[in-house]
Scaffold this active site. Structure first.
Site, PDB file in Angstrom:
ATOM      1  N   ASP A  92       0.850  -1.188   0.000  1.00  0.00           N
ATOM      2  CA  ASP A  92       0.000   0.000   0.000  1.00  0.00           C
ATOM      3  C   ASP A  92       0.892   1.246   0.000  1.00  0.00           C
ATOM      4  O   ASP A  92       1.794   1.357  -0.827  1.00  0.00           O
ATOM      5  CB  ASP A  92      -0.964  -0.060   1.200  1.00  0.00           C
ATOM      6  CG  ASP A  92      -1.970   1.076   1.253  1.00  0.00           C
ATOM      7  OD1 ASP A  92      -2.927   1.061   0.467  1.00  0.00           O
ATOM      8  OD2 ASP A  92      -1.774   1.997   2.069  1.00  0.00           O
ATOM      9  N   TYR A 113      -1.945  11.379   2.438  1.00  0.00           N
ATOM     10  CA  TYR A 113      -2.744  11.634   1.226  1.00  0.00           C
ATOM     11  C   TYR A 113      -2.701  13.107   0.843  1.00  0.00           C
ATOM     12  O   TYR A 113      -2.594  13.461  -0.333  1.00  0.00           O
ATOM     13  CB  TYR A 113      -4.193  11.198   1.447  1.00  0.00           C
ATOM     14  CG  TYR A 113      -4.357   9.702   1.536  1.00  0.00           C
ATOM     15  CD1 TYR A 113      -4.539   8.937   0.391  1.00  0.00           C
ATOM     16  CD2 TYR A 113      -4.329   9.048   2.766  1.00  0.00           C
ATOM     17  CE1 TYR A 113      -4.692   7.558   0.459  1.00  0.00           C
ATOM     18  CE2 TYR A 113      -4.476   7.674   2.846  1.00  0.00           C
ATOM     19  CZ  TYR A 113      -4.659   6.934   1.688  1.00  0.00           C
ATOM     20  OH  TYR A 113      -4.793   5.566   1.761  1.00  0.00           O
ATOM     21  N   HIS A 121      -7.093  -6.295  -0.957  1.00  0.00           N
ATOM     22  CA  HIS A 121      -6.024  -5.300  -0.885  1.00  0.00           C
ATOM     23  C   HIS A 121      -5.014  -5.608   0.211  1.00  0.00           C
ATOM     24  O   HIS A 121      -3.811  -5.420   0.033  1.00  0.00           O
ATOM     25  CB  HIS A 121      -6.624  -3.910  -0.662  1.00  0.00           C
ATOM     26  CG  HIS A 121      -5.589  -2.841  -0.535  1.00  0.00           C
ATOM     27  ND1 HIS A 121      -4.820  -2.437  -1.601  1.00  0.00           N
ATOM     28  CD2 HIS A 121      -5.163  -2.124   0.538  1.00  0.00           C
ATOM     29  CE1 HIS A 121      -3.975  -1.491  -1.202  1.00  0.00           C
ATOM     30  NE2 HIS A 121      -4.172  -1.291   0.093  1.00  0.00           N
TER      31      HIS A 121
END
Length: 293
Positions: free
Chosen positions: A102, A208, A274
């Site tokens: 990730d 982010y 994921h």
């Protein structure tokens, strides 16, 4: 033989909690977790790898009880890559194999491109190559739709919303949408403890906010970054990409044409979503062992 969580101050000015396992005389591996996790991403992988590797698995800046410097600008990828190199320096690792999942994988791609003299081999677990990710956000409607959560995570009001509904409800309404809860039921209190550390949620979301990646809205046609239509430097290290094929956040377009940018590529597709390292740790271990030969 060591196998414990050590608190390590590094030269970038942050202090990281780092799980240290295995004999320092063995070949080194550094494992980088992603959002919204910690070194425990690798909890079922480390024991096997530590049999014949020296393993470091940090809680990266902003996570759990590692340092959480204030300001979005403290979470740009270059600073996080610098933490990685500083951690390797602290342990005297001239070269090492880097493994990332990730966001940890995104950092790993960048680190491999910027520090080929330090990173000898690369393992990526469900983390998009930076060029392909940005390109697909413009050219693949499926990936663009799947990535709208990034815009939501960049919303400065998100922490107030989380505070209102509570961390447990946020866990159930967001994280669990991408997981098999039965596999992590015992871990929920661990996550809530880590997320509840002072400043942790903002620091995690700042990864982010500090990223330069452009996430167009659905139906939007913003100006295309010029670099998408030019050459992109190759990753020169031998690289293993392990990909959980049931990933709802990162669509199959992320591994299409990957060999054009990673000439020495081994791609192993596995049965997982994921969060591969804890959904199917045995597949991760088997892929790494087969690749190592």
């Amino acid at each position: 033989m060591t196998d414990d969580l050590q608190r390590i101050p590094v030269s970038t000015g942050v202090t990281l909690d780092v799980q240290v396992a295995g004999d320092p005389a063995n070949p080194p591996l550094i494992l980088l977790h992603g959002f919204p996790e910690s070194h425990r991403t690798w909890r079922d992988v480390i024991p096997d790898l530590a049999r014949d590797h020296f393993v470091l698995a940090p809680d990266q800046r902003g996570y759990a009880r590692s340092s959480k410097p204030a300001g979005v600008e403290e979470y740009t990828p270059d600073k996080i890559v610098a933490d990685l190199i500083a951690l390797a320096d602290h342990f005297g690792l001239a070269t090492f194999t880097l493994v990332g999942h990730d966001w940890g994988g995104a950092v790993s791609w960048m680190a491999a491109l910027r520090h080929p003299d330090r990173i000898a081999r690369l393992v990526i677990v469900n983390a998009p190559h930076p060029f392909i990710m940005q390109k697909t956000l413009f050219d693949d409607p499926d990936q663009r739709a799947a990535s709208q959560y990034i815009t939501a995570f960049r919303n400065p009001d998100l922490e107030a919303h989380i505070a209102k509904i509570g961390l447990s409800s946020f866990f159930d309404g967001s994280f669990l949408q991408h997981t098999d809860f039965d596999k992590i039921a015992d871990e929920k209190p661990v996550y809530l403890d880590q997320w509840g550390q002072p400043g942790a949620m903002t620091a995690m979301l700042n990864w982010y906010r500090a990223s330069a990646i452009v996430v167009p809205a659905i139906g939007e046609t913003p100006e295309r970054p010029a670099y998408l239509d030019g050459p992109f430097p190759p990753v020169t290290q031998p690289t293993l990409v392990i990909w959980g094929m049931n990933d709802a956040a990162l669509r199959p377009s992320q591994i299409e044409g990957l060999g054009d940018y990673v000439p020495d590529l081994t791609l192993t597709k596995v049965d997982a979503g994921h969060f591969v390292p804890w959904e199917n740790p045995q597949a991760v271990i088997a892929a790494i062992r087969a690749w190592e030969g």
